[in-house]
Design a protein around this motif. Structure first.
Motif, short mmCIF file in Angstrom:
data_model
loop_
_atom_site.label_atom_id
_atom_site.label_comp_id
_atom_site.label_asym_id
_atom_site.label_seq_id
_atom_site.Cartn_x
_atom_site.Cartn_y
_atom_site.Cartn_z
N ARG A 1 -15.54 -56.20 41.59
CA ARG A 1 -15.12 -57.61 41.57
C ARG A 1 -15.38 -58.27 42.78
N LEU A 2 -15.44 -59.54 42.63
CA LEU A 2 -15.46 -60.37 43.90
C LEU A 2 -14.36 -60.61 44.37
N LEU A 3 -13.22 -60.57 43.78
CA LEU A 3 -11.94 -60.82 44.33
C LEU A 3 -11.30 -59.32 44.58
N THR A 4 -11.49 -58.64 45.77
CA THR A 4 -10.96 -57.40 45.98
C THR A 4 -9.40 -57.19 45.99
N ASP A 5 -8.89 -56.08 45.56
CA ASP A 5 -7.49 -55.77 45.51
C ASP A 5 -6.95 -56.17 46.87
N ASP A 6 -7.60 -55.78 48.01
CA ASP A 6 -7.04 -56.04 49.26
C ASP A 6 -6.79 -57.60 49.64
N PHE A 7 -7.83 -58.33 49.04
CA PHE A 7 -7.57 -59.86 49.13
C PHE A 7 -6.62 -60.43 48.24
N ILE A 8 -6.41 -60.08 46.89
CA ILE A 8 -5.31 -60.32 46.10
C ILE A 8 -3.92 -59.95 46.48
N SER A 9 -3.74 -58.80 47.24
CA SER A 9 -2.68 -58.20 47.60
C SER A 9 -1.52 -59.05 48.27
N GLU A 10 -2.37 -60.36 49.08
CA GLU A 10 -1.25 -60.97 49.84
C GLU A 10 -0.71 -62.25 48.89
N TYR A 11 -1.50 -62.25 47.71
CA TYR A 11 -1.06 -63.31 46.86
C TYR A 11 0.11 -62.82 45.83
N LYS A 12 0.07 -61.64 45.59
CA LYS A 12 0.96 -60.80 44.57
C LYS A 12 2.38 -61.12 44.94
N HIS A 13 2.70 -61.13 45.91
CA HIS A 13 4.22 -61.36 46.47
C HIS A 13 4.69 -62.43 46.88
N LYS A 14 3.69 -63.43 46.67
CA LYS A 14 4.22 -64.73 47.38
C LYS A 14 4.85 -65.58 46.15
N PRO A 15 5.86 -66.12 46.51
CA PRO A 15 6.59 -67.14 45.33
C PRO A 15 5.69 -67.98 44.85
N SER A 16 5.71 -68.37 43.70
CA SER A 16 5.07 -69.42 42.86
C SER A 16 5.00 -70.73 43.62
N PRO A 17 3.59 -71.15 43.72
CA PRO A 17 3.73 -72.61 44.06
C PRO A 17 4.39 -73.73 43.21
N MET A 18 4.57 -73.14 41.97
CA MET A 18 5.01 -74.42 41.00
C MET A 18 6.51 -74.52 41.17
N LYS A 19 6.83 -75.75 40.77
CA LYS A 19 8.37 -76.10 40.46
C LYS A 19 8.75 -75.57 39.04
N GLN A 20 9.82 -75.90 38.67
CA GLN A 20 10.39 -75.43 37.22
C GLN A 20 9.63 -75.99 36.20
N LEU A 21 9.27 -77.17 36.12
CA LEU A 21 8.45 -77.93 34.84
C LEU A 21 7.02 -77.17 35.20
N GLY A 22 6.57 -76.99 36.15
CA GLY A 22 5.06 -76.29 36.23
C GLY A 22 5.11 -75.03 35.89
N GLU A 23 6.20 -74.24 36.12
CA GLU A 23 6.30 -72.86 35.63
C GLU A 23 6.34 -72.98 34.25
N PHE A 24 7.09 -73.71 33.55
CA PHE A 24 7.43 -73.74 31.97
C PHE A 24 5.87 -74.02 31.38
N ILE A 25 5.19 -75.08 32.12
CA ILE A 25 3.99 -75.54 31.22
C ILE A 25 2.85 -74.25 31.50
N TYR A 26 2.83 -73.57 32.72
CA TYR A 26 2.05 -72.44 32.70
C TYR A 26 2.17 -71.43 31.84
N TYR A 27 3.63 -70.97 31.76
CA TYR A 27 3.58 -69.82 30.88
C TYR A 27 3.45 -70.12 29.41
#
Length: 386
Positions: free
Chosen positions: A101-127
């Motif tokens: 993959r272009l996006l390695t697991d090491d690169f992705i690891s820092e994003y896995k545990h970040k809080p979502s950048p979306m607010k409540q409405l954005g989370e609803f639309i996304y899911y």
């Protein structure tokens, strides 16, 4: 400084926030939801034990500690969810070849545990709209997974450097940049492979022959937005259609799954009757409309006075769909489409008192709208389409 040894034997700094995030992800998959106080208590307890050891720790050991703490807590439902997640992840890891993959697991690891950048409405639309169901783990994707899947697909279309892919990922993850909304849904899935047009938010169709209606139907069925041009000079190119026929929609008796046909077929009886047997696929639905227009416009079918439409191969409403995800809409919307188009043509026959008639621009626009209505009402245009 304490480090964690990953499965590939690499070392990363210990980060207690990753434990808390993993616990809350498991909580989010339960009916009771997230308990931040409990996740913090468990995280603090595990962190204290690890710091007391004062030595590097294996990632599996941390996961075992999370399991034990959850089992000792009042939230056995979370423990069950976490254990199942580990088990399914282990199965996938052992059965799956290592992907390049272009996006390695090491690169992705820092994003896995970040809080979502979306607010409540954005989370609803996304899911609701973009997060795909992962059957192996009995859950929907998280934002970091959706972005990874879509970016990997987008970057596979043209030569892309790893640096470019990582920059694109970071921008999209943090809502600074976006791909096509439909690529968020279908990118790097069998849909994108078999129906590439599903990635396009917009497409355009000129109504200048009856194949145009077929193409309009197909584009809508695969999820692309479609604009149409219906001008007098375009429409006059269409051949005349016959209005001296009767359309009969047969009663629906669903066929068992293993006996269904994907393709639409055409049968003839008594030299004056044709039966359209609709296939159980996007292509099958589109073929059925194509056959209908050929039967009423082509001179070779001039003796056909009865057109029967059979829907028995169409899967029942509510049945799960594998490729696109979601559930089937059933046959009713397709049946309504044929009935409404039939009314447009029969009305013209009555108005002009002729057996063969030319469609007007307004008639073609009505037919285009009827096709679009079938797709929307039937659930085909939505992201949970057939």
């Amino acid at each position: 400084m304490i480090s964690v040894m990953k499965r590939d034997k690499s070392l990363v700094p210990f980060n207690a926030n990753k434990i808390k995030r993993a616990i809350e992800n498991a909580m989010a998959e339960t009916k009771k939801g997230i308990d931040e106080d409990l996740s913090k208590t468990i995280t603090d307890s595990i962190e204290e034990k690890i710091l007391q050891r004062d030595m590097n720790v294996f990632v599996e050991d941390i996961q075992d500690m999370v399991e034990h703490e959850l089992m000792d807590s009042p939230r056995k439902d979370v423990a069950k969810r976490y254990i199942i997640y580990r088990f399914e992840k282990g199965k996938r890891r052992s059965s799956k070849k290592k992907e390049v993959r272009l996006l390695t697991d090491d690169f992705i690891s820092e994003y896995k545990h970040k809080p979502s950048p979306m607010k409540q409405l954005g989370e609803f639309i996304y899911y609701r709209t973009y997060s795909r169901w992962i059957p192996e783990e009995s859950r929907r994707e998280y934002w970091w997974e959706t972005v990874r899947r879509a970016v990997e697909y987008n970057c596979s279309l043209v030569p892309t450097t790893r640096e470019e892919a990582e920059k694109l990922y970071d921008n999209i993850y943090n809502l600074r940049q976006f791909l096509s909304g439909r690529t968020f849904w279908v990118g790097n899935t069998p849909v994108a492979k078999h129906y590439p047009m599903a990635n396009y938010n917009c497409s355009f169709q000129v109504i200048e022959d009856f194949e145009s209606f077929r193409d309009l139907f197909y584009l809508l069925m695969v999820g692309s937005g479609v604009g149409v041009r219906v001008l007098r000079d375009d429409v006059k190119l269409l051949p005349k259609v016959r209005s001296n026929y009767e359309l009969i929609n047969e009663d629906y008796t669903p066929i068992p799954k293993h006996e269904r046909e994907d393709s639409t077929s055409l049968e003839f009886f008594h030299n004056d009757t044709a039966k359209i047997i609709v296939g159980d696929s996007k292509e099958g639905w589109v073929q059925s409309l194509d056959y209908y227009f050929k039967l009423i416009s082509s001179n070779e079918y001039r003796n056909i006075t009865t057109i029967i439409v059979n829907y028995d191969n169409v899967r029942p409403q509510g049945e799960k769909l594998k490729t696109f995800g979601g559930t089937a809409s059933g046959h009713q919307s397709l049946k309504n489409m044929f009935s409404k188009i039939d009314k447009v043509i029969n009305k013209l026959g009555i108005i002009f008192g002729e057996k063969k008639i030319k469609l007007r621009p307004i008639d073609c626009l009505d037919i285009a709208n009827i096709i679009g209505e079938n797709v929307v009402v039937g659930g085909k245009l939505s992201y949970a389409s057939n």
